[in-house]
Design an enzyme around this catalytic site. Structure first.
Site, PDB file in Angstrom:
ATOM      1  N   ARG A 247       0.763  -1.110  -0.225  1.00  0.00           N
ATOM      2  CA  ARG A 247       0.101   0.212   0.003  1.00  0.00           C
ATOM      3  C   ARG A 247       0.778   1.085  -0.092  1.00  0.00           C
ATOM      4  O   ARG A 247       1.990   1.257   0.572  1.00  0.00           O
ATOM      5  CB  ARG A 247      -1.083  -0.006   1.312  1.00  0.00           C
ATOM      6  CG  ARG A 247      -2.115  -0.887   1.221  1.00  0.00           C
ATOM      7  CD  ARG A 247      -3.152  -0.490   0.089  1.00  0.00           C
ATOM      8  NE  ARG A 247      -4.427  -1.435   0.002  1.00  0.00           N
ATOM      9  CZ  ARG A 247      -4.206  -2.604  -0.768  1.00  0.00           C
ATOM     10  NH1 ARG A 247      -3.205  -2.870  -1.454  1.00  0.00           N
ATOM     11  NH2 ARG A 247      -5.403  -3.218  -0.808  1.00  0.00           N
ATOM     12  N   GLU A 276      -4.310   7.310  -5.153  1.00  0.00           N
ATOM     13  CA  GLU A 276      -4.590   6.678  -6.136  1.00  0.00           C
ATOM     14  C   GLU A 276      -6.079   6.979  -6.491  1.00  0.00           C
ATOM     15  O   GLU A 276      -6.904   6.807  -5.956  1.00  0.00           O
ATOM     16  CB  GLU A 276      -4.388   5.098  -6.121  1.00  0.00           C
ATOM     17  CG  GLU A 276      -3.134   4.728  -5.727  1.00  0.00           C
ATOM     18  CD  GLU A 276      -2.981   3.072  -5.444  1.00  0.00           C
ATOM     19  OE1 GLU A 276      -4.076   2.453  -5.583  1.00  0.00           O
ATOM     20  OE2 GLU A 276      -1.943   2.689  -4.810  1.00  0.00           O
ATOM     21  N   HIS A 294      -1.066  -0.110  -9.809  1.00  0.00           N
ATOM     22  CA  HIS A 294      -1.685  -0.994  -8.730  1.00  0.00           C
ATOM     23  C   HIS A 294      -2.382  -2.151  -9.593  1.00  0.00           C
ATOM     24  O   HIS A 294      -3.447  -2.489  -9.090  1.00  0.00           O
ATOM     25  CB  HIS A 294      -2.793  -0.279  -7.884  1.00  0.00           C
ATOM     26  CG  HIS A 294      -3.123  -0.945  -6.719  1.00  0.00           C
ATOM     27  ND1 HIS A 294      -3.590  -0.262  -5.565  1.00  0.00           N
ATOM     28  CD2 HIS A 294      -3.050  -2.327  -6.048  1.00  0.00           C
ATOM     29  CE1 HIS A 294      -3.640  -1.016  -4.426  1.00  0.00           C
ATOM     30  NE2 HIS A 294      -3.164  -2.301  -4.797  1.00  0.00           N
TER      31      HIS A 294
END
Length: 346
Positions: A247, A276, A294
């Site tokens: 993360r 994000e 991601h």
């Protein structure tokens, strides 16, 4: 919880992203075929709906599945029948787990289902960084033939922060394929992994100072926020690389930017970010930083695995049984409200 309707169709609120639905539409279609009340939302389109519209979709649901859209305490209060919240992925930071536990709602996730996909991405980044492949590819795209000298990863030292599913798979690959020395830091010692792969558990200071590659694989929590900061980056070798697929908030991005700009470390691979999607990629001009969107777990194999894993738990709960696997808040079963929710409508 009285006055339940007889023969009421289960209501499912399902929010996933397009790139998860496309390779495995069966996750949603199975419930549609069973004539359940399916309220389906693409997380990509959440901003097209008002909060009132989303709340209406969520209200009185039995099962909630969330990928990126938050599941808040306010939403939970709209659904006294809510028996299970599923995070479609390994993470669950979009779910207010404490609020769910207080209300007697189990939370599960797909941890372990994307272990191979994420571990392979990490290895790919290690090879790309070691052989300067990003810079060489950009040169070739600009019709510039520029020979580069890289290095092998075979026999070097890998530091793994967090020996969960991804960490164990990464250790297996790197030990067996590249005969790497593997240093590990985790609050728990995995004796099986230590026995199988010969990993060595150590403190963070040793891991940062001795590793040629460092992979961050811990979940995001209050104890891991900015775990990798300026002080720890300064402990690294100047020719070492760091990779984050966990993360964004676990790593201080500005500190990393400065470390790379000043030549303090050799480079980085980043699949996750503090924001994000971000407004600006501050690493865009660095030829020694790989940035991806991601996408570590984004393979058809891992998406199907997540869907099937969650699906089995959903079926258990809808049949009046406890979920059995990947439970984030096992303490919820001590809450009397859990049994009330489980048997609501029965």
């Amino acid at each position: 919880m009285k006055g339940a309707q007889v023969n009421r169709k289960p209501k499912l609120y399902i929010e996933i992203t397009r790139n998860y639905d496309w390779p495995y539409p069966e996750f949603v279609n199975r419930y549609v075929r069973q004539n359940m009340d399916v309220q389906f939302l693409y997380g990509n389109d959440v901003n097209l709906l008002s909060r009132a519209m989303r709340n209406d979709m969520f209200q009185d649901c039995d099962i909630a599945v969330s990928c990126v859209v938050p599941v808040t305490a306010e939403m939970m209060d709209l659904s006294p029948r809510l028996k299970l919240i599923c995070g479609f992925g390994a993470g669950y930071d979009q779910i207010d787990v404490e609020a769910a536990t207080r209300r007697g709602i189990p939370v599960i996730n797909g941890r372990g289902c994307n272990r191979t996909a994420v571990a392979e991405l990490i290895v790919g980044m290690m090879i790309m960084l070691s052989r300067n492949l990003l810079a060489v590819t950009k040169s070739m795209q600009n019709n510039i033939w520029h020979t580069s000298i890289g290095r092998e990863i075979h026999g070097r030292t890998l530091g793994i922060i967090g020996m969960g599913n991804v960490g164990c798979e990464l250790a297996r690959i790197c030990k067996n394929a590249f005969n790497m020395n593997v240093l590990v830091n985790d609050i728990h010692i995995n004796e099986e992994a230590r026995e199988k792969y010969g990993v060595k558990y150590t403190d963070l200071e040793t891991l940062f100072s001795e590793s040629d590659y460092i992979s961050i694989n811990v979940p995001y929590s209050t104890s891991t926020v900015r775990l990798v900061n300026r002080e720890r980056l300064n402990m690294m070798k100047r020719d070492a690389f760091i990779i984050n697929t966990s993360r964004g908030g676990v790593l201080d991005e500005r500190a990393l930017y400065n470390a790379i700009k000043n030549g303090r470390i050799a480079g980085a691979g980043l699949d996750v970010f503090e924001q994000e999607p971000y407004e600006e990629n501050i690493f865009a001009d660095f030829p020694n930083v790989i940035t991806t969107t991601h996408c570590g777990g984004n393979t058809p194999e891992s998406i199907k695995h997540i869907g099937d894993t969650l699906g089995r738990e959903i079926e258990l709960v809808l049949s009046g049984k406890n979920p059995e696997n990947n439970i984030v808040n096992p303490e919820v079963f001590d809450n009397p409200l859990w049994l009330e929710r489980l048997h609501f409508d029965r």
